[in-house]
Motif scaffolding. Structure first.
Motif, PDB file in Angstrom:
ATOM      1  N   SER A  38       0.834  -1.211   0.000  1.00  0.00           N
ATOM      2  CA  SER A  38       0.000   0.000   0.000  1.00  0.00           C
ATOM      3  C   SER A  38       0.860   1.250   0.000  1.00  0.00           C
ATOM      4  O   SER A  38       0.542   2.245  -0.648  1.00  0.00           O
ATOM      5  CB  SER A  38      -0.910   0.025   1.224  1.00  0.00           C
ATOM      6  OG  SER A  38      -1.751  -1.082   1.209  1.00  0.00           O
ATOM      7  N   GLU A  41       1.873   1.842  -3.369  1.00  0.00           N
ATOM      8  CA  GLU A  41       0.776   2.409  -4.159  1.00  0.00           C
ATOM      9  C   GLU A  41       0.704   3.927  -3.971  1.00  0.00           C
ATOM     10  O   GLU A  41       0.494   4.672  -4.928  1.00  0.00           O
ATOM     11  CB  GLU A  41      -0.552   1.789  -3.730  1.00  0.00           C
ATOM     12  CG  GLU A  41      -0.753   0.376  -4.233  1.00  0.00           C
ATOM     13  CD  GLU A  41      -1.012   0.351  -5.733  1.00  0.00           C
ATOM     14  OE1 GLU A  41      -2.015   0.905  -6.171  1.00  0.00           O
ATOM     15  OE2 GLU A  41      -0.176  -0.222  -6.452  1.00  0.00           O
ATOM     16  N   LEU A  42       0.885   4.378  -2.718  1.00  0.00           N
ATOM     17  CA  LEU A  42       0.875   5.823  -2.458  1.00  0.00           C
ATOM     18  C   LEU A  42       1.997   6.495  -3.240  1.00  0.00           C
ATOM     19  O   LEU A  42       1.842   7.571  -3.789  1.00  0.00           O
ATOM     20  CB  LEU A  42       1.073   6.115  -0.973  1.00  0.00           C
ATOM     21  CG  LEU A  42       0.005   5.689   0.007  1.00  0.00           C
ATOM     22  CD1 LEU A  42       0.221   6.390   1.323  1.00  0.00           C
ATOM     23  CD2 LEU A  42      -1.376   5.991  -0.511  1.00  0.00           C
ATOM     24  N   SER A  49      -1.578  11.561  -3.307  1.00  0.00           N
ATOM     25  CA  SER A  49      -1.186  11.206  -1.940  1.00  0.00           C
ATOM     26  C   SER A  49      -0.731  12.434  -1.174  1.00  0.00           C
ATOM     27  O   SER A  49      -1.140  12.647  -0.033  1.00  0.00           O
ATOM     28  CB  SER A  49      -0.063  10.178  -1.960  1.00  0.00           C
ATOM     29  OG  SER A  49      -0.433   9.077  -2.736  1.00  0.00           O
ATOM     30  N   ILE A 217      -9.856   7.602  -1.077  1.00  0.00           N
ATOM     31  CA  ILE A 217      -9.903   6.137  -1.185  1.00  0.00           C
ATOM     32  C   ILE A 217     -10.939   5.739  -2.237  1.00  0.00           C
ATOM     33  O   ILE A 217     -10.735   4.804  -3.014  1.00  0.00           O
ATOM     34  CB  ILE A 217     -10.240   5.514   0.181  1.00  0.00           C
ATOM     35  CG1 ILE A 217      -9.165   5.861   1.190  1.00  0.00           C
ATOM     36  CG2 ILE A 217     -10.407   4.010   0.057  1.00  0.00           C
ATOM     37  CD1 ILE A 217      -7.874   5.125   1.044  1.00  0.00           C
ATOM     38  N   SER A 220      -9.435   6.030  -5.557  1.00  0.00           N
ATOM     39  CA  SER A 220      -8.470   4.973  -5.841  1.00  0.00           C
ATOM     40  C   SER A 220      -9.181   3.643  -6.079  1.00  0.00           C
ATOM     41  O   SER A 220      -8.732   2.829  -6.891  1.00  0.00           O
ATOM     42  CB  SER A 220      -7.412   4.948  -4.741  1.00  0.00           C
ATOM     43  OG  SER A 220      -7.371   3.741  -4.087  1.00  0.00           O
ATOM     44  N   PHE A 245      -6.599  -1.030   0.740  1.00  0.00           N
ATOM     45  CA  PHE A 245      -7.161   0.323   0.847  1.00  0.00           C
ATOM     46  C   PHE A 245      -7.159   0.788   2.297  1.00  0.00           C
ATOM     47  O   PHE A 245      -6.897   1.960   2.591  1.00  0.00           O
ATOM     48  CB  PHE A 245      -8.571   0.357   0.274  1.00  0.00           C
ATOM     49  CG  PHE A 245      -8.621   0.087  -1.203  1.00  0.00           C
ATOM     50  CD1 PHE A 245      -8.178   1.034  -2.102  1.00  0.00           C
ATOM     51  CD2 PHE A 245      -9.068  -1.107  -1.682  1.00  0.00           C
ATOM     52  CE1 PHE A 245      -8.191   0.794  -3.454  1.00  0.00           C
ATOM     53  CE2 PHE A 245      -9.090  -1.376  -3.043  1.00  0.00           C
ATOM     54  CZ  PHE A 245      -8.650  -0.417  -3.922  1.00  0.00           C
ATOM     55  N   TYR A 247      -5.021  -0.151   4.492  1.00  0.00           N
ATOM     56  CA  TYR A 247      -3.633   0.199   4.797  1.00  0.00           C
ATOM     57  C   TYR A 247      -3.281   1.573   4.231  1.00  0.00           C
ATOM     58  O   TYR A 247      -2.555   2.338   4.875  1.00  0.00           O
ATOM     59  CB  TYR A 247      -2.678  -0.862   4.265  1.00  0.00           C
ATOM     60  CG  TYR A 247      -2.444  -1.975   5.250  1.00  0.00           C
ATOM     61  CD1 TYR A 247      -1.848  -1.717   6.471  1.00  0.00           C
ATOM     62  CD2 TYR A 247      -2.844  -3.268   4.971  1.00  0.00           C
ATOM     63  CE1 TYR A 247      -1.639  -2.713   7.390  1.00  0.00           C
ATOM     64  CE2 TYR A 247      -2.641  -4.288   5.884  1.00  0.00           C
ATOM     65  CZ  TYR A 247      -2.038  -4.000   7.094  1.00  0.00           C
ATOM     66  OH  TYR A 247      -1.848  -4.993   7.991  1.00  0.00           O
ATOM     67  N   SER A 248      -3.782   1.897   3.045  1.00  0.00           N
ATOM     68  CA  SER A 248      -3.544   3.243   2.509  1.00  0.00           C
ATOM     69  C   SER A 248      -4.040   4.282   3.499  1.00  0.00           C
ATOM     70  O   SER A 248      -3.362   5.282   3.763  1.00  0.00           O
ATOM     71  CB  SER A 248      -4.288   3.441   1.183  1.00  0.00           C
ATOM     72  OG  SER A 248      -3.875   2.498   0.250  1.00  0.00           O
ATOM     73  N   TRP A 251      -1.656   4.664   6.289  1.00  0.00           N
ATOM     74  CA  TRP A 251      -0.457   5.422   5.889  1.00  0.00           C
ATOM     75  C   TRP A 251      -0.759   6.911   5.792  1.00  0.00           C
ATOM     76  O   TRP A 251       0.038   7.746   6.213  1.00  0.00           O
ATOM     77  CB  TRP A 251       0.093   4.911   4.551  1.00  0.00           C
ATOM     78  CG  TRP A 251       0.810   3.621   4.672  1.00  0.00           C
ATOM     79  CD1 TRP A 251       0.491   2.443   4.050  1.00  0.00           C
ATOM     80  CD2 TRP A 251       1.970   3.332   5.460  1.00  0.00           C
ATOM     81  NE1 TRP A 251       1.367   1.452   4.407  1.00  0.00           N
ATOM     82  CE2 TRP A 251       2.297   1.976   5.271  1.00  0.00           C
ATOM     83  CE3 TRP A 251       2.765   4.092   6.312  1.00  0.00           C
ATOM     84  CZ2 TRP A 251       3.374   1.359   5.900  1.00  0.00           C
ATOM     85  CZ3 TRP A 251       3.838   3.489   6.937  1.00  0.00           C
ATOM     86  CH2 TRP A 251       4.131   2.143   6.732  1.00  0.00           C
ATOM     87  N   SER A 311     -11.070   5.542   5.455  1.00  0.00           N
ATOM     88  CA  SER A 311     -10.983   4.577   4.363  1.00  0.00           C
ATOM     89  C   SER A 311     -11.983   3.452   4.573  1.00  0.00           C
ATOM     90  O   SER A 311     -12.566   2.939   3.619  1.00  0.00           O
ATOM     91  CB  SER A 311      -9.561   4.035   4.239  1.00  0.00           C
ATOM     92  OG  SER A 311      -9.179   3.390   5.405  1.00  0.00           O
TER      93      SER A 311
END
Lengths: 327, 228
Positions: A38, A41-42, A49, A217, A220, A245, A247-248, A251, A311
């Protein structure tokens, strides 16, 4: 787990002879792997982000700053302990013996930190010194000033000082007691008003943060619609699809919290000089208080929880809405 | 293995996609599903993979009535069915390995076990040397074979294919069909939807033909006498 084929050997890792300990380790390894994924991904969508983290950081900065402001104002108001000093004026014509016994009683009192006796004569001398009426006072035939006991309560809050005043005023030889706490009460009221305002502003801003993270989110999720459909077609549960997601969100929280912390620290550093020059003029030993370790971790925890909640709210609605439309 | 019992499916607006379709596919059997586009082939496959639910009738897999499967359990049913798509639906920004490993990751495999299975599946479709490639760098036929590897990597007892040769030339089509035959020979039930009637006739397997939602043929299809 296989619903259709109960005897199917190859359905999942659970069917294999993997020890509980190893599976426990693998569970965490998988989570760490997904968390790092994740994070990657960011990194791959830097502009979105950074915007989200920026909004989160700035939104957290305001409540954090106000919190520090309240904390420092409280520190100032705590330093005015003498403000809660009670002056007990002794009835005229009381002899020294009675005054001394009251003095002893008060010194033994648990609620009282310190008692000082200012006798008639001391008061008159001091008055003569300070007021500049020294020569005029010699025309007085007797000393009009009363004996005074200065009492410093242990608990200097306005309420308890007032209670102590009421109790001490009932002493037989006390004419009346005086406590100058009006301005202290006002300061207390202002501090508590400030605290309420911080709370309201914090709630509003945190609500906005939830919405912003939820929206990021959502975008994304939408951009990965095809991928999610494929995953659903090969048998991924909603929980599995949600995890990256979520985890995003975590973060976003971590970075947003750190950003807020850094902004506040920078602000403190900036203000330190200015405040120093003001306090030196007042001969005060005021020191600006920064975040404590507990407060730092509270801020981070709050930020992470916000990210996760934002999220989660988004994921729960949008992932179940995506259904594969056909092979 | 797979049974349709008087299944009808009509969509809102009154369009009848399937009309009282009944057939049975035995364990380890391979069959073709043919018909013009719009005849109901896709709908039939959607009913098996629980993308759609029948309006009337029952669909059973291994004696389990699919109408009994509630939504949270659908993913577990799909893990028992390997599905191959016409446009192969690979994740284009992931490597061939990641694509094939996806069903295993979902089921909780990891480490050596997963690598072994992915390599075995890619070996079966003859793409072991492309394991680190991105799907874009592969040809259409290779991409389709990656899709097949993904569908069989967790050894499902039932394999569905929707127009797997739709975009391929005849030679490649034949290759793909040979791959299906190979899986069938190790006991997997295979149902292939296709409109490539020439290929179907040459392969000499049981053929189910749909026309406007009705099952009009169940058996061997002769190349010369086109029933459509």
């Amino acid at each position: 787990m296989s619903i259709l084929f109960s005897g199917r050997a190859s359905s999942g890792a659970s069917a294999h002879k993997i020890s509980l300990g190893r599976r426990f380790v693998m569970f965490w390894v998988n989570h760490v792997r997904q968390a790092l994924f994740s994070l990657g991904e960011l990194w791959r969508t830097p502009s979105a982000s950074i915007l989200t983290i920026g909004v989160l950081g700035v939104s957290l900065t305001l409540p954090a700053t106000l919190h520090l402001l309240v904390k420092n104002v409280q520190q100032v108001s705590d330093s005015f302990t003498q403000a809660a000093e009670i002056s007990l004026f002794i009835k005229d014509g009381t002899d020294d013996r009675q005054i001394n016994s009251l003095l002893k009683i008060l010194q033994a009192d648990n609620d009282i930190a310190r008692v000082t006796h200012i006798s008639k004569q001391q008061a008159l001398d001091e008055f003569a010194d300070v007021s500049g009426f020294g020569s005029a006072l010699t025309y007085l035939t007797d000393n009009p000033l009363p004996d005074v006991l200065l009492v410093l309560p242990k608990n200097t809050s306005a309420g308890s000082a007032r209670q102590l005043l009421e109790r001490l005023s009932k002493e037989r030889i006390v004419e009346f007691g005086k406590l100058d706490i009006d301005w202290l009460t006002r300061l207390d009221a202002i501090v508590s008003l400030l605290r309420q305002a911080v709370l309201v502003i914090a709630v509003l801003l945190l609500g906005a943060v939830l919405l912003i993270i939820g929206n990021t989110i959502r975008l994304s999720i939408m951009s990965k619609k095809d991928e999610i459909e494929v995953m659903k077609l090969v048998g991924a549960t909603d929980a599995f699809i949600q995890r990256p997601f979520l985890y995003s969100g975590v973060w976003f929280g971590v970075f947003g919290g750190l950003l807020a912390f850094l902004i506040v620290e920078a602000m403190l550093w900036w203000l330190q000089g200015a405040i120093g020059s003001v306090t030196s003029l007042y001969d005060s030993e005021f020191r600006l208080m920064a975040f404590s370790v507990t407060e730092f971790f509270s801020l981070m925890l709050l930020a992470v929880l916000l990210g996760l909640t934002g999220s989660y709210l988004s994921v729960r609605r949008h992932i179940s809405a995506i259904e594969p439309t056909g092979p | 293995m797979l049974e349709f019992d008087q299944v009808s499916k009509s969509y809102p607006g009154g369009f009848v996609a399937l009309d009282r379709v009944s057939f049975k596919l035995e364990k380890g059997e391979m069959a073709f599903l043919t018909g013009h586009s719009g005849a109901g082939k896709s709908t039939l496959l959607k009913l098996i993979s629980l993308i759609e639910r029948p309006s009337v009738g029952r669909v059973l897999i291994n004696e389990v009535d699919l109408s009994r499967i509630r939504r949270p359990h659908i993913p577990y049913v799909r893990r028992d069915i390997g599905i191959i798509f016409q446009n192969h639906r690979l994740l284009m920004n992931h490597t061939v390995f990641d694509n094939v490993a996806l069903p295993l990751v979902i089921e909780g495999f990891s480490g050596k076990d997963m690598v072994k299975r992915v390599h075995a599946a890619l070996d079966k479709v003859g793409l072991l040397d492309k394991v680190r490639c991105l799907p874009q760098t592969l040809s259409g036929g290779e991409q389709q074979r990656v899709g097949i590897a993904r569908a069989v990597v967790n050894k499902p007892p039932l394999l569905l294919a929707d127009e797997p040769t739709g975009n391929l030339d005849p030679d490649l089509s034949k290759d793909i069909m040979r791959v299906f035959e190979a899986f069938n020979q190790v006991g997997v039930s295979v149902l292939v939807a296709t409109h490539d009637l020439g290929l179907v006739a040459r392969m000499k397997y049981r053929t189910l033909t749909l026309k406007q939602g009705k099952m009009i043929n169940d058996g061997l299809l002769q190349y010369q006498e086109d029933p459509l």
